[in-house]
Design an enzyme around this catalytic site. Structure first.
Site, PDB file in Angstrom:
ATOM      1  N   GLY A   1       0.806  -1.219   0.000  1.00  0.00           N
ATOM      2  CA  GLY A   1       0.000   0.000   0.000  1.00  0.00           C
ATOM      3  C   GLY A   1       0.833   1.260   0.000  1.00  0.00           C
ATOM      4  O   GLY A   1       2.013   1.244  -0.359  1.00  0.00           O
TER       5      GLY A   1
ATOM      6  N   HIS B   1       4.094   2.076  -7.816  1.00  0.00           N
ATOM      7  CA  HIS B   1       3.049   1.040  -7.734  1.00  0.00           C
ATOM      8  C   HIS B   1       2.109   1.130  -8.935  1.00  0.00           C
ATOM      9  O   HIS B   1       1.712   0.115  -9.507  1.00  0.00           O
ATOM     10  CB  HIS B   1       2.200   1.228  -6.464  1.00  0.00           C
TER      11      HIS B   1
ATOM     12  N   GLN C   1      15.030  -7.997  -3.733  1.00  0.00           N
ATOM     13  CA  GLN C   1      13.743  -8.690  -3.563  1.00  0.00           C
ATOM     14  C   GLN C   1      13.348  -9.411  -4.857  1.00  0.00           C
ATOM     15  O   GLN C   1      12.833 -10.536  -4.826  1.00  0.00           O
ATOM     16  CB  GLN C   1      12.670  -7.679  -3.162  1.00  0.00           C
TER      17      GLN C   1
ATOM     18  N   SER D   1       9.232   5.963  -3.272  1.00  0.00           N
ATOM     19  CA  SER D   1       9.158   4.994  -2.195  1.00  0.00           C
ATOM     20  C   SER D   1       8.055   5.439  -1.241  1.00  0.00           C
ATOM     21  O   SER D   1       7.876   6.642  -1.008  1.00  0.00           O
ATOM     22  CB  SER D   1      10.490   4.951  -1.433  1.00  0.00           C
TER      23      SER D   1
HETATM   24  O1  PAF Z   1       7.725  -4.797  -2.066  1.00  0.00           O
HETATM   25  C1  PAF Z   1       6.805  -4.869  -1.222  1.00  0.00           C
HETATM   26  O2  PAF Z   1       5.949  -4.012  -1.119  1.00  0.00           O
HETATM   27  C2  PAF Z   1       6.751  -6.074  -0.296  1.00  0.00           C
HETATM   28  O3  PAF Z   1       8.022  -6.486   0.070  1.00  0.00           O
HETATM   29  C3  PAF Z   1       5.939  -7.250  -0.874  1.00  0.00           C
HETATM   30  C4  PAF Z   1       6.575  -7.814  -2.126  1.00  0.00           C
HETATM   31  C5  PAF Z   1       4.518  -6.790  -1.179  1.00  0.00           C
HETATM   32  C6  PAF Z   1       5.862  -8.375   0.158  1.00  0.00           C
HETATM   33  O4  PAF Z   1       5.273  -7.959   1.336  1.00  0.00           O
END
Ligand code: PAF
Length: 283
Positions: free
Chosen positions: A31, A37, A154, A186
């Site tokens: 979120g 996003h 990640q 971010s």
């Molecule tokens: O990148 C993120 O926002 C988080 O690390 C994710 C991939 C949703 C996992 O909680």
């Protein structure tokens, strides 16, 4: 756009789409949406019939002294933004739906999680990420899942998870989205006061200085890191790490040859920020 809170209801919705042979794209998020996003949602919207965005601030990937309690949360705003991008389903479960009493499984990926954020934040961080991403992939069973390249480590962790567990999903990494002055978008940028916000621009400028050094012919790993470090020094930033590592398995790079990842993490004002840049040279 439907807002769904339970795994059972989400599974029903996805099952119906799959029965109609509709492709499913998943954007996992915590979120506090920003353009980064939204770019993932647009990519998912462009290539899938059903777009699911998960909104879950995953407690297990935060350390005890990290920002779980103050992490920005505004579901109504996020829902409006997701709807504006044509998202079909916002999956926003409560923590107990994801981690019911008795939950006892943790996925640990070794090697690539021992360095950079894994070393800085501790092993719990990527254990938490890998476990929740595995759960989300299991719950939604998407054809494609979208992640931001800002969290480069990640992305590698998720790719390794998918490969090692033979998960039937394609992982797409989308480019970093930056503010006009270069600061990587971010959710944590809201923690920056005006002075820290200005200081934070040094992160991208440091990465650019390293890229410039490479363009000028520098190939020595330490010298490339130094070119970036000088910019951080000038801005009064002491990085938690600033390291050049191989782009696929995060080994140290003493001499740049092919592709490498220059990754940085630093506390700036009240925020811990990360950024990175892929540096490429032809052999
Ligand atoms: O990148 C993120 O926002 C988080 O690390 C994710 C991939 C949703 C996992 O909680």
């Amino acid at each position: 756009m439907r807002i769904i809170r339970t795994i059972a209801e989400l599974r029903e919705a996805v099952k119906a789409a799959k029965q109609d042979r509709r492709s499913v794209g998943l954007v996992p998020t915590m979120g506090a949406f920003h353009e980064g996003h939204l770019s993932l949602m647009r990519e998912a919207r462009a290539h899938n019939d059903l777009v699911v965005v998960s909104l879950f601030v995953n407690p297990t990937q935060f350390g005890p002294n990290e920002d779980l309690s103050r992490y920005p949360r505004d579901e109504a705003r996020d829902a409006a933004l997701a709807e504006g991008e044509g998202v079909d389903i916002l999956f926003a479960p409560e923590p107990a739906e994801i981690y019911p009493d008795g939950f006892a499984t943790t996925i640990h990926i070794s090697g690539i999680t021992d360095v950079l954020d894994g070393a800085s934040r501790g092993a719990h961080h990527f254990d938490g990420v890998a476990t929740v991403v595995a759960k989300l992939l299991g719950i939604v069973a998407p054809d494609v899942a979208y992640f931001g390249q800002k969290d480069a480590q990640q992305v590698l962790v998720v790719r390794r998870l998918v490969r090692d567990l033979n998960l039937d999903v394609q992982i797409v990494a989308c480019p970093i989205v930056r503010e006009p002055d270069g600061l990587a978008m971010s959710s944590r940028n809201v923690y920056l006061d005006p002075a820290a916000r200005q200081q934070a621009t040094a992160l991208n400028r440091a990465l650019e200085a390293a890229a410039e050094a490479v363009e000028q012919g520098e190939r020595d790993g330490a010298a490339i890191e130094d070119a970036a470090r000088r910019i951080l020094d000038d801005a009064g930033i002491v990085p938690e790490y600033l390291e050049l590592r191989t782009a696929d398995d995060l080994q140290p790079v003493t001499r740049l040859d092919g592709e490498a990842l220059l990754a940085v993490a630093a506390h700036v004002g009240a925020a811990r920020l990360i950024d990175n840049r892929l540096l490429r040279v032809s052999a």
